[in-house]
Scaffold this motif. Structure first.
Motif, PDB file in Angstrom:
ATOM      1  N   LEU A   1       0.754  -1.146  -0.010  1.00 55.97           N
ATOM      2  CA  LEU A   1      -0.021  -0.197   0.071  1.00 55.97           C
ATOM      3  C   LEU A   1       0.897   1.263  -0.026  1.00 55.97           C
ATOM      4  O   LEU A   1       1.722   1.518   0.931  1.00 55.97           O
ATOM      5  N   GLU A   2       0.921   1.946  -1.173  1.00 50.45           N
ATOM      6  CA  GLU A   2       1.665   3.182  -1.295  1.00 50.45           C
ATOM      7  C   GLU A   2       1.129   4.370  -0.517  1.00 50.45           C
ATOM      8  O   GLU A   2       1.680   5.223   0.343  1.00 50.45           O
ATOM      9  N   SER A   3      -0.132   4.624  -0.930  1.00 52.62           N
ATOM     10  CA  SER A   3      -0.917   5.863  -0.247  1.00 52.62           C
ATOM     11  C   SER A   3      -2.321   5.452  -0.186  1.00 52.62           C
ATOM     12  O   SER A   3      -2.885   4.414  -0.964  1.00 52.62           O
ATOM     13  N   LEU A   4      -3.019   6.110   0.696  1.00 54.10           N
ATOM     14  CA  LEU A   4      -4.382   5.838   0.902  1.00 54.10           C
ATOM     15  C   LEU A   4      -4.994   7.369   1.241  1.00 54.10           C
ATOM     16  O   LEU A   4      -4.668   8.218   2.133  1.00 54.10           O
ATOM     17  N   ASN A   5      -5.957   7.636   0.084  1.00 56.41           N
ATOM     18  CA  ASN A   5      -6.476   9.132   0.350  1.00 56.41           C
ATOM     19  C   ASN A   5      -7.797   9.150   0.600  1.00 56.41           C
ATOM     20  O   ASN A   5      -8.708   8.404   0.053  1.00 56.41           O
ATOM     21  N   CYS A   6      -8.103   9.721   1.837  1.00 60.49           N
ATOM     22  CA  CYS A   6      -9.352   9.780   2.656  1.00 60.49           C
ATOM     23  C   CYS A   6      -9.822  11.136   2.514  1.00 60.49           C
ATOM     24  O   CYS A   6      -9.545  11.947   3.731  1.00 60.49           O
ATOM     25  N   PRO A   7     -10.655  11.619   1.532  1.00 59.27           N
ATOM     26  CA  PRO A   7     -10.926  13.349   1.528  1.00 59.27           C
ATOM     27  C   PRO A   7     -12.183  13.442   2.655  1.00 59.27           C
ATOM     28  O   PRO A   7     -13.202  13.623   1.922  1.00 59.27           O
ATOM     29  N   PHE A   8     -12.051  13.727   3.804  1.00 56.96           N
ATOM     30  CA  PHE A   8     -12.896  14.133   4.543  1.00 56.96           C
ATOM     31  C   PHE A   8     -13.304  15.466   4.691  1.00 56.96           C
ATOM     32  O   PHE A   8     -12.409  16.446   4.863  1.00 56.96           O
ATOM     33  N   ASP A   9     -14.666  15.745   4.469  1.00 59.00           N
ATOM     34  CA  ASP A   9     -14.976  17.144   4.470  1.00 59.00           C
ATOM     35  C   ASP A   9     -16.468  17.279   4.918  1.00 59.00           C
ATOM     36  O   ASP A   9     -17.485  16.652   4.550  1.00 59.00           O
ATOM     37  N   GLY A  10     -16.367  18.039   6.330  1.00 54.94           N
ATOM     38  CA  GLY A  10     -17.451  17.854   7.177  1.00 54.94           C
ATOM     39  C   GLY A  10     -18.694  18.817   6.496  1.00 54.94           C
ATOM     40  O   GLY A  10     -20.076  18.766   7.217  1.00 54.94           O
ATOM     41  N   GLU A  11     -18.360  19.654   5.641  1.00 54.82           N
ATOM     42  CA  GLU A  11     -19.532  20.326   4.922  1.00 54.82           C
ATOM     43  C   GLU A  11     -20.238  19.707   3.669  1.00 54.82           C
ATOM     44  O   GLU A  11     -21.028  20.354   3.036  1.00 54.82           O
ATOM     45  N   ASP A  12     -19.463  18.469   3.419  1.00 57.39           N
ATOM     46  CA  ASP A  12     -19.991  17.925   2.161  1.00 57.39           C
ATOM     47  C   ASP A  12     -20.598  16.627   2.562  1.00 57.39           C
ATOM     48  O   ASP A  12     -20.375  15.564   3.225  1.00 57.39           O
ATOM     49  N   ALA A  13     -21.972  16.491   2.427  1.00 55.53           N
ATOM     50  CA  ALA A  13     -22.913  15.527   2.560  1.00 55.53           C
ATOM     51  C   ALA A  13     -22.992  14.086   1.695  1.00 55.53           C
ATOM     52  O   ALA A  13     -23.572  13.177   1.845  1.00 55.53           O
ATOM     53  N   ASN A  14     -22.057  14.269   0.771  1.00 61.11           N
ATOM     54  CA  ASN A  14     -22.089  13.392  -0.363  1.00 61.11           C
ATOM     55  C   ASN A  14     -21.312  11.996   0.320  1.00 61.11           C
ATOM     56  O   ASN A  14     -20.433  12.221   0.971  1.00 61.11           O
ATOM     57  N   PRO A  15     -21.316  10.972  -0.475  1.00 66.02           N
ATOM     58  CA  PRO A  15     -20.439   9.920  -0.098  1.00 66.02           C
ATOM     59  C   PRO A  15     -19.063  10.052  -0.326  1.00 66.02           C
ATOM     60  O   PRO A  15     -18.820  11.062  -1.326  1.00 66.02           O
ATOM     61  N   ILE A  16     -18.181   9.598   0.401  1.00 57.39           N
ATOM     62  CA  ILE A  16     -16.589   9.940   0.663  1.00 57.39           C
ATOM     63  C   ILE A  16     -16.225   8.717  -0.401  1.00 57.39           C
ATOM     64  O   ILE A  16     -16.100   7.450  -0.021  1.00 57.39           O
ATOM     65  N   PRO A  17     -15.529   9.274  -1.236  1.00 57.87           N
ATOM     66  CA  PRO A  17     -14.763   8.442  -2.312  1.00 57.87           C
ATOM     67  C   PRO A  17     -13.049   8.203  -1.908  1.00 57.87           C
ATOM     68  O   PRO A  17     -12.674   9.222  -1.571  1.00 57.87           O
ATOM     69  N   VAL A  18     -12.865   6.952  -1.263  1.00 53.03           N
ATOM     70  CA  VAL A  18     -11.442   6.822  -0.955  1.00 53.03           C
ATOM     71  C   VAL A  18     -10.518   5.951  -1.881  1.00 53.03           C
ATOM     72  O   VAL A  18     -10.971   5.158  -2.562  1.00 53.03           O
TER      73      VAL A  18
END
Length: 125
Positions: free
Chosen positions: A91-108
């Motif tokens: 596993l080289e990298s894991l990108n978790c773009p958490f945004d408290g103001e965005d109600a959309n699904p979180i693409p990881v």
């Protein structure tokens, strides 16, 4: 891996070495090695058995290389006639773009790279 909206992108590359002898116009190329980069995308959910939880455990707890296979095409539950790609991946990298103001699904997105040989084989019936 089971999960919501899983997607895999494979980038297969060959290292090409080039040389040209004096007096010749065109370069000659040799294949020197092969490599791959696999990008895996899934939707973050609270379900502990889904793909993103597995990737997070891999990063935080279960470090090391893991077998990762991608089955493509084929017919029926066994995917007969399709192809299977198999890798031992780190596993080289894991990108978790958490945004408290965005109600959309979180693409990881996870980026993995193989160690050693990787293969492609036909899926038999």
């Amino acid at each position: 891996m089971s999960g919501s909206s899983n997607q895999v992108q494979m980038r297969l590359t060959n290292d090409l070495g080039a040389f040209k002898t004096f007096g010749t116009r065109f370069r000659v190329r040799l294949e020197c090695g092969s490599d791959a980069e696999v990008t895996f995308r899934a939707i973050y959910t609270g379900n502990d058995t889904e793909a993103v939880r597995t990737m997070l455990r891999w990063y935080f707890t279960d470090r090391g290389f893991r077998t990762f296979s991608v089955s493509v095409g084929g017919v029926g539950a066994l995917m007969a006639g399709g192809d299977i790609f198999s890798f031992e991946m780190g596993l080289e990298s894991l990108n978790c773009p958490f945004d408290g103001e965005d109600a959309n699904p979180i693409p990881v997105e996870a980026v993995m790279r193989p160690t050693g040989t990787f293969t492609m084989a036909a899926i038999a019936s």
